[in-house]
Design an enzyme around this catalytic site. Structure first.
Site, mmCIF file in Angstrom:
data_model
loop_
_atom_site.group_PDB
_atom_site.id
_atom_site.type_symbol
_atom_site.label_atom_id
_atom_site.label_comp_id
_atom_site.label_asym_id
_atom_site.label_seq_id
_atom_site.Cartn_x
_atom_site.Cartn_y
_atom_site.Cartn_z
ATOM 1 N N HIS A 141 10.180 138.370 -66.441
ATOM 2 C CA HIS A 141 9.753 137.039 -66.472
ATOM 3 C C HIS A 141 10.762 135.972 -66.672
ATOM 4 C CE1 HIS A 141 6.854 133.922 -68.355
ATOM 5 N NE2 HIS A 141 6.838 133.733 -67.257
ATOM 6 N N ASN A 191 3.977 133.110 -72.240
ATOM 7 C CA ASN A 191 2.918 132.751 -71.737
ATOM 8 C C ASN A 191 1.600 132.877 -72.512
ATOM 9 O OD1 ASN A 191 3.822 131.464 -69.427
ATOM 10 N ND2 ASN A 191 3.723 133.200 -68.289
HETATM 11 P P1 NAI Z 1 3.544 131.018 -55.188
HETATM 12 O O1 NAI Z 1 2.237 130.785 -55.024
HETATM 13 O O2 NAI Z 1 4.514 129.756 -55.156
HETATM 14 O O3 NAI Z 1 4.376 132.009 -54.201
HETATM 15 C C1 NAI Z 1 3.752 133.310 -54.177
HETATM 16 C C2 NAI Z 1 4.288 134.112 -52.740
HETATM 17 O O4 NAI Z 1 3.596 135.364 -52.692
HETATM 18 C C3 NAI Z 1 3.893 133.355 -51.487
HETATM 19 O O5 NAI Z 1 4.860 132.827 -50.607
HETATM 20 C C4 NAI Z 1 2.899 134.469 -50.969
HETATM 21 O O6 NAI Z 1 2.716 134.053 -49.610
HETATM 22 C C5 NAI Z 1 3.684 135.379 -51.523
HETATM 23 N N1 NAI Z 1 2.979 136.736 -50.946
HETATM 24 C C6 NAI Z 1 1.289 136.936 -51.132
HETATM 25 N N2 NAI Z 1 1.132 138.195 -50.893
HETATM 26 C C7 NAI Z 1 2.191 138.699 -50.575
HETATM 27 C C8 NAI Z 1 2.702 140.096 -50.194
HETATM 28 N N3 NAI Z 1 1.558 141.107 -49.898
HETATM 29 N N4 NAI Z 1 3.932 140.379 -49.911
HETATM 30 C C9 NAI Z 1 4.949 139.376 -50.027
HETATM 31 N N5 NAI Z 1 4.538 138.454 -50.538
HETATM 32 C C10 NAI Z 1 3.413 137.836 -50.697
HETATM 33 O O7 NAI Z 1 3.701 131.741 -56.892
HETATM 34 P P2 NAI Z 1 4.900 131.591 -57.828
HETATM 35 O O8 NAI Z 1 4.823 130.459 -58.585
HETATM 36 O O9 NAI Z 1 6.251 131.905 -56.928
HETATM 37 O O10 NAI Z 1 4.733 133.114 -58.513
HETATM 38 C C11 NAI Z 1 4.972 134.228 -58.310
HETATM 39 C C12 NAI Z 1 4.769 135.329 -59.389
HETATM 40 O O11 NAI Z 1 5.848 134.738 -60.451
HETATM 41 C C13 NAI Z 1 3.292 135.211 -60.036
HETATM 42 O O12 NAI Z 1 3.153 136.332 -60.410
HETATM 43 C C14 NAI Z 1 3.650 134.056 -61.037
HETATM 44 O O13 NAI Z 1 2.714 134.222 -62.234
HETATM 45 C C15 NAI Z 1 4.956 134.439 -61.689
HETATM 46 N N6 NAI Z 1 5.822 133.375 -62.272
HETATM 47 C C16 NAI Z 1 5.619 132.038 -61.884
HETATM 48 C C17 NAI Z 1 6.394 131.167 -62.575
HETATM 49 C C18 NAI Z 1 6.276 129.803 -62.174
HETATM 50 O O14 NAI Z 1 6.691 128.818 -62.859
HETATM 51 N N7 NAI Z 1 5.534 129.330 -61.209
HETATM 52 C C19 NAI Z 1 7.250 131.450 -63.657
HETATM 53 C C20 NAI Z 1 7.367 132.898 -64.084
HETATM 54 C C21 NAI Z 1 6.598 133.945 -63.224
#
Ligand code: NAI
Length: 289
Positions: A141, A191
């Protein structure tokens, strides 16, 4: 750098871009996977902006966009992870998105390759079980923005082997990060506390107890936090915050995790925080692509 030279990064959103930048700063090669070419094109432009920003904020570890792109492969094909030494998965915080990825990953990656899940709340154990090699699956994480945050919450799932824990921590050390290991539970430590705090702060605004600005100021000025809970939510992405709270609600079946209606409304309105230009606060002047 140990045995890891090339890292597969799945998802090119907020976290995927941050992880990619941190990996390139530390000299790893990257294979970055997202769903379609248009997203990858947008990601290239955003990465250019990101490296400029990090050069200002942390000049010591700065790289140029050309240095970042030189050893980063952009692809829409998960099979391109066949030769990587470790995977960090950062796809959308939805079980329906992550599940098919894990069903395929176990067969795509070489035996023994560590699959690190970067999720806010989804069970690492459940994702690991889909791969057929859960001993290699671990939670990593990362905190946002990844290049600026020194410590990673590492999650040991039910089947994660101790050698995977050790190798994951060695990899993080090579990445310049410290790690704190906890056991798998929805939301882990960070979280479970953070999302409740953000949600409760949203309720305070929703109920008219205080404005968003004053709610955050109390945390900054009274508690000395660098950022209030609502600005933090905007930084995370309100869509990701809502999905995370919904995961906690589904997992614990406890009403204390019910999402604040204001949070749901902002997400419905497309106000996803910093990444969309507006959330609890306005970032229009800083809006990108
Ligand atoms: P985001 O919505 O900015 O990005 C997610 C990305 O995954 C998008 O570019 C989307 O097109 C892509 N995606 C969707 N389906 C896919 C597939 N089948 N194959 C490859 N790529 C695919 O989300 P974010 O914020 O980057 O979060 C990503 C993960 O990280 C989530 O699980 C979130 O809970 C976790 N996370 C987020 C944090 C944050 O501060 N935003 C902090 C720590 C973890």
């Amino acid at each position: 750098m140990g045995n890891v030279r090339t890292v597969g990064v799945i998802g090119a959103g907020v976290m995927g871009r941050g992880v990619t930048t941190a990996l390139r700063q530390a000299g790893f090669r990257v294979v970055l996977v997202d769903r379609d070419e248009e997203i990858l094109e947008r990601t290239r432009a955003r990465l250019r902006d990101d490296v400029r920003l990090y050069a200002m904020l942390a000049p010591g570890s700065a790289i140029t966009a050309d240095e970042l792109f030189a050893e980063t492969v952009f692809t829409t094909n998960l099979e391109d992870l066949a030769d990587v030494d470790l995977v960090v998965e950062n796809a959308t915080e939805l079980w329906t998105v992550k599940r098919p990825i894990y069903e395929r990953l176990g067969g795509v990656c070489r035996p023994g390759v560590i699959i690190a899940v970067n999720t806010s709340a989804i069970s690492i154990t459940r994702l690991g079980a889909l791969t057929g090699r859960p001993e290699n699956v671990i939670g990593m994480h990362f905190m946002n923005p990844v290049p600026l945050k020194p410590t990673v919450e590492v999650i040991r799932a039910h089947h994660t082997s101790e050698s995977t824990v050790d190798a994951a921590r060695e990899f993080l050390t090579a990445l310049g990060k410290k790690s704190i290991v906890v056991n798998d539970s929805p939301g882990f430590v960070t979280n479970r506390v953070m999302m409740l705090t953000v949600n409760e702060a949203a309720f305070l605004v929703h109920e008219g107890v205080a404005s968003a600005a004053d709610t955050d100021r109390l945390f900054v000025e009274c508690f000395g936090h660098t950022m209030g809970p609502l600005e933090t939510a905007d930084l995370i992405g309100l869509d990701t915050v809502l999905l995370s709270i919904e995961v906690l609600y589904d997992e614990f079946k406890d009403s204390k995790y019910r999402p604040c209606p204001l949070l749901t409304k902002l997400v419905d309105a497309g106000l996803h925080g910093r990444k969309s230009g507006q959330g609890f606060f306005n970032y229009e002047s800083a809006k990108r692509g």
